[in-house]
Design a protein around this motif. Structure first.
Motif, PDB file in Angstrom:
ATOM      1  N   LEU A 100       0.837  -1.204   0.000  1.00  7.50           N
ATOM      2  CA  LEU A 100       0.000   0.000   0.000  1.00  7.50           C
ATOM      3  C   LEU A 100       0.872   1.254   0.000  1.00  7.50           C
ATOM      4  CD1 LEU A 100      -2.706   1.513   0.287  1.00  7.50           C
ATOM      5  CD2 LEU A 100      -2.434   1.287   2.766  1.00  7.50           C
ATOM      6  N   ALA A 101       1.885   1.289   0.855  1.00  6.08           N
ATOM      7  CA  ALA A 101       2.774   2.454   0.919  1.00  6.08           C
ATOM      8  C   ALA A 101       3.430   2.711  -0.433  1.00  6.08           C
ATOM      9  CB  ALA A 101       3.830   2.247   1.996  1.00  6.08           C
ATOM     10  N   ASN A 102       3.831   1.641  -1.105  1.00  8.22           N
ATOM     11  CA  ASN A 102       4.453   1.796  -2.422  1.00  8.22           C
ATOM     12  C   ASN A 102       3.440   2.261  -3.467  1.00  8.22           C
ATOM     13  OD1 ASN A 102       6.994   1.017  -1.499  1.00  8.22           O
ATOM     14  ND2 ASN A 102       6.543  -1.148  -1.819  1.00  8.22           N
ATOM     15  N   LYS A 103       2.260   1.708  -3.425  1.00 10.82           N
ATOM     16  CA  LYS A 103       1.238   2.042  -4.439  1.00 10.82           C
ATOM     17  C   LYS A 103       0.808   3.503  -4.351  1.00 10.82           C
ATOM     18  CE  LYS A 103      -3.210   0.597  -6.297  1.00 10.82           C
ATOM     19  NZ  LYS A 103      -4.261  -0.427  -6.296  1.00 10.82           N
ATOM     20  N   ILE A 104       0.614   4.008  -3.147  1.00 12.09           N
ATOM     21  CA  ILE A 104       0.123   5.381  -3.003  1.00 12.09           C
ATOM     22  C   ILE A 104       1.252   6.362  -2.691  1.00 12.09           C
ATOM     23  CG2 ILE A 104      -2.196   4.657  -2.362  1.00 12.09           C
ATOM     24  CD1 ILE A 104      -1.502   5.236   0.550  1.00 12.09           C
ATOM     25  N   ASP A 105       2.504   5.884  -2.715  1.00 15.23           N
ATOM     26  CA  ASP A 105       3.681   6.702  -2.458  1.00 15.23           C
ATOM     27  C   ASP A 105       3.581   7.413  -1.110  1.00 15.23           C
ATOM     28  OD1 ASP A 105       6.188   7.777  -2.943  1.00 15.23           O
ATOM     29  OD2 ASP A 105       5.369   9.547  -3.963  1.00 15.23           O
ATOM     30  N   ALA A 106       3.311   6.631  -0.066  1.00 17.31           N
ATOM     31  CA  ALA A 106       3.204   7.171   1.292  1.00 17.31           C
ATOM     32  C   ALA A 106       4.486   6.874   2.056  1.00 17.31           C
ATOM     33  CB  ALA A 106       2.013   6.552   2.005  1.00 17.31           C
ATOM     34  N   ASP A 107       4.950   7.865   2.818  1.00 13.78           N
ATOM     35  CA  ASP A 107       6.120   7.659   3.656  1.00 13.78           C
ATOM     36  C   ASP A 107       5.745   6.959   4.958  1.00 13.78           C
ATOM     37  OD1 ASP A 107       8.004   9.006   1.934  1.00 13.78           O
ATOM     38  OD2 ASP A 107       7.013  10.867   2.512  1.00 13.78           O
ATOM     39  N   ILE A 108       4.561   7.315   5.480  1.00 14.36           N
ATOM     40  CA  ILE A 108       4.066   6.718   6.718  1.00 14.36           C
ATOM     41  C   ILE A 108       2.636   6.254   6.489  1.00 14.36           C
ATOM     42  CG2 ILE A 108       3.464   7.132   9.141  1.00 14.36           C
ATOM     43  CD1 ILE A 108       5.686   9.260   9.209  1.00 14.36           C
ATOM     44  N   VAL A 109       2.345   5.015   6.885  1.00 11.31           N
ATOM     45  CA  VAL A 109       0.988   4.476   6.798  1.00 11.31           C
ATOM     46  C   VAL A 109       0.526   4.153   8.216  1.00 11.31           C
ATOM     47  CG1 VAL A 109      -0.479   2.624   5.924  1.00 11.31           C
ATOM     48  CG2 VAL A 109       1.388   3.494   4.507  1.00 11.31           C
ATOM     49  N   VAL A 110      -0.671   4.621   8.554  1.00  6.43           N
ATOM     50  CA  VAL A 110      -1.256   4.372   9.872  1.00  6.43           C
ATOM     51  C   VAL A 110      -2.574   3.647   9.650  1.00  6.43           C
ATOM     52  CG1 VAL A 110      -2.121   5.421  11.992  1.00  6.43           C
ATOM     53  CG2 VAL A 110      -0.177   6.454  10.793  1.00  6.43           C
ATOM     54  N   CYS A 111      -2.653   2.413  10.147  1.00  9.94           N
ATOM     55  CA  CYS A 111      -3.834   1.581   9.923  1.00  9.94           C
ATOM     56  C   CYS A 111      -4.405   1.088  11.261  1.00  9.94           C
ATOM     57  CB  CYS A 111      -3.464   0.392   9.036  1.00  9.94           C
ATOM     58  SG  CYS A 111      -4.839  -0.713   8.687  1.00  9.94           S
ATOM     59  N   PRO A 112      -5.459   1.757  11.772  1.00 11.65           N
ATOM     60  CA  PRO A 112      -6.104   1.301  13.012  1.00 11.65           C
ATOM     61  C   PRO A 112      -7.184   0.261  12.717  1.00 11.65           C
ATOM     62  CG  PRO A 112      -6.962   3.433  12.375  1.00 11.65           C
ATOM     63  CD  PRO A 112      -5.964   3.039  11.321  1.00 11.65           C
ATOM     64  N   VAL A 113      -7.263  -0.748  13.573  1.00  9.35           N
ATOM     65  CA  VAL A 113      -8.236  -1.825  13.386  1.00  9.35           C
ATOM     66  C   VAL A 113      -8.938  -2.106  14.716  1.00  9.35           C
ATOM     67  CG1 VAL A 113      -8.550  -4.224  12.643  1.00  9.35           C
ATOM     68  CG2 VAL A 113      -6.675  -2.870  11.678  1.00  9.35           C
ATOM     69  N   LEU A 114     -10.250  -2.198  14.672  1.00  7.25           N
ATOM     70  CA  LEU A 114     -10.999  -2.672  15.835  1.00  7.25           C
ATOM     71  C   LEU A 114     -11.350  -4.120  15.539  1.00  7.25           C
ATOM     72  CD1 LEU A 114     -12.061  -1.810  18.602  1.00  7.25           C
ATOM     73  CD2 LEU A 114     -14.237  -1.272  17.517  1.00  7.25           C
ATOM     74  N   ILE A 115     -10.666  -5.025  16.213  1.00  7.68           N
ATOM     75  CA  ILE A 115     -10.790  -6.461  15.937  1.00  7.68           C
ATOM     76  C   ILE A 115     -12.053  -7.034  16.560  1.00  7.68           C
ATOM     77  CG2 ILE A 115      -9.699  -8.718  16.276  1.00  7.68           C
ATOM     78  CD1 ILE A 115      -6.990  -7.189  16.353  1.00  7.68           C
ATOM     79  N   ASN A 116     -12.311  -6.655  17.799  1.00 10.99           N
ATOM     80  CA  ASN A 116     -13.452  -7.227  18.508  1.00 10.99           C
ATOM     81  C   ASN A 116     -14.088  -6.151  19.378  1.00 10.99           C
ATOM     82  OD1 ASN A 116     -15.254  -8.991  19.765  1.00 10.99           O
ATOM     83  ND2 ASN A 116     -13.753 -10.647  19.768  1.00 10.99           N
ATOM     84  N   TYR A 117     -15.412  -6.176  19.428  1.00  9.82           N
ATOM     85  CA  TYR A 117     -16.151  -5.186  20.218  1.00  9.82           C
ATOM     86  C   TYR A 117     -17.501  -5.811  20.554  1.00  9.82           C
ATOM     87  CZ  TYR A 117     -18.331  -0.720  21.456  1.00  9.82           C
ATOM     88  OH  TYR A 117     -18.954   0.308  22.110  1.00  9.82           O
ATOM     89  N   ARG A 118     -17.684  -6.141  21.822  1.00  8.95           N
ATOM     90  CA  ARG A 118     -18.979  -6.727  22.208  1.00  8.95           C
ATOM     91  C   ARG A 118     -19.310  -6.363  23.649  1.00  8.95           C
ATOM     92  NH1 ARG A 118     -17.406 -11.216  25.160  1.00  8.95           N
ATOM     93  NH2 ARG A 118     -15.475 -12.160  24.446  1.00  8.95           N
ATOM     94  N   GLN A 119     -20.606  -6.324  23.891  1.00  5.12           N
ATOM     95  CA  GLN A 119     -21.080  -5.999  25.230  1.00  5.12           C
ATOM     96  C   GLN A 119     -22.452  -6.631  25.436  1.00  5.12           C
ATOM     97  OE1 GLN A 119     -20.692  -1.954  26.805  1.00  5.12           O
ATOM     98  NE2 GLN A 119     -22.903  -1.949  27.117  1.00  5.12           N
ATOM     99  N   HIS A 120     -22.626  -7.294  26.566  1.00  4.73           N
ATOM    100  CA  HIS A 120     -23.912  -7.875  26.955  1.00  4.73           C
ATOM    101  C   HIS A 120     -24.245  -7.377  28.352  1.00  4.73           C
ATOM    102  CE1 HIS A 120     -23.698 -10.548  23.527  1.00  4.73           C
ATOM    103  NE2 HIS A 120     -22.483 -10.906  23.907  1.00  4.73           N
ATOM    104  N   VAL A 121     -25.439  -6.867  28.506  1.00  2.00           N
ATOM    105  CA  VAL A 121     -25.894  -6.383  29.812  1.00  2.00           C
ATOM    106  C   VAL A 121     -26.937  -7.363  30.323  1.00  2.00           C
ATOM    107  CG1 VAL A 121     -26.989  -4.494  31.063  1.00  2.00           C
ATOM    108  CG2 VAL A 121     -25.460  -3.992  29.159  1.00  2.00           C
ATOM    109  N   LEU A 122     -26.721  -7.852  31.528  1.00  2.00           N
ATOM    110  CA  LEU A 122     -27.626  -8.828  32.133  1.00  2.00           C
ATOM    111  C   LEU A 122     -28.286  -8.203  33.355  1.00  2.00           C
ATOM    112  CD1 LEU A 122     -24.985 -11.683  32.148  1.00  2.00           C
ATOM    113  CD2 LEU A 122     -26.811 -11.404  30.471  1.00  2.00           C
TER     114      LEU A 122
END
Length: 194
Positions: A100-122
């Motif tokens: 990706l950095a090579n394709k878009i000619d970026a010096d710095i790439v920042v990629c945030p990911v939210l892998i899991n997010y869950r909540q159950h209220v009992l």
């Protein structure tokens, strides 16, 4: 008078040097959700955390960095990711960051990911208590093409107890983002841009 002329010469020299240097090209991707998408308030808070981490004060004047359009970077990542996955089903997102950095000619790439997010209220009506069971997991991939350093940090938080705001999935996700931003040394990388 000599001091004044020396100071004026130093300012002119600094201004010419600053203008001669090429701005660092930063590609900041929008948060990638590999889970259910949180409410809009939580999404905005997480986006703000990343935005603040890559903010360069006075960049409009100093022109130290060019921020590439997020939608263009995201589309390029999507294309690369689809190609990688068609060739290798076990490919990971981190494998797409260098191309990706090579394709878009970026010096710095920042990629945030939210892998899991869950909540159950009992609601435990027999005991008159409300219990929350929540979990959040996040990842931050940072690639500096200038030094060829690829950093991948992950953090997770869980909570299972009596309901409290600090036990919600939203709060846990924010803690995860704070941790991955700190551990990846993203702010230090951005501050080092001159």
């Amino acid at each position: 008078m000599k001091k004044f002329l020396f100071a004026l010469l130093a300012v002119i020299l600094f201004a010419t040097t600053a203008q001669a240097a090429q701005p660092v090209r930063i590609a900041r991707l929008p948060i990638i959700f590999l889970c259910s998408v949180p409410d809009s308030e939580t999404c905005a808070a997480l986006e703000t955390k990343i935005q603040r981490a890559i903010h360069i004060p006075l960049n409009g004047t100093l022109k130290l960095a060019d921020y590439l359009p997020e939608n263009h970077s995201a589309q390029a990542l999507n294309d690369i990711w689809n190609e990688l996955r068609s060739q290798n089903k076990k490919a990971k997102l981190i494998d797409a960051i260098r191309p990706l950095a090579n394709k878009i000619d970026a010096d710095i790439v920042v990629c945030p990911v939210l892998i899991n997010y869950r909540q159950h209220v009992l609601n435990l009506s027999g005991w008159g208590e409300t219990v929350v069971d929540s979990y959040a997991e996040a990842e931050l991939i940072v690639f500096d093409r200038r030094t060829d350093i690829l950093t991948d940090k992950k953090a997770s938080r869980m909570y299972h107890d009596i309901y409290t705001l600090s036990g919600t999935a939203s709060h846990l996700a924010k803690e995860c983002f704070d941790k991955i931003i700190a551990e990846s040394k993203l702010r230090d990388l951005i501050r080092a841009i001159r």
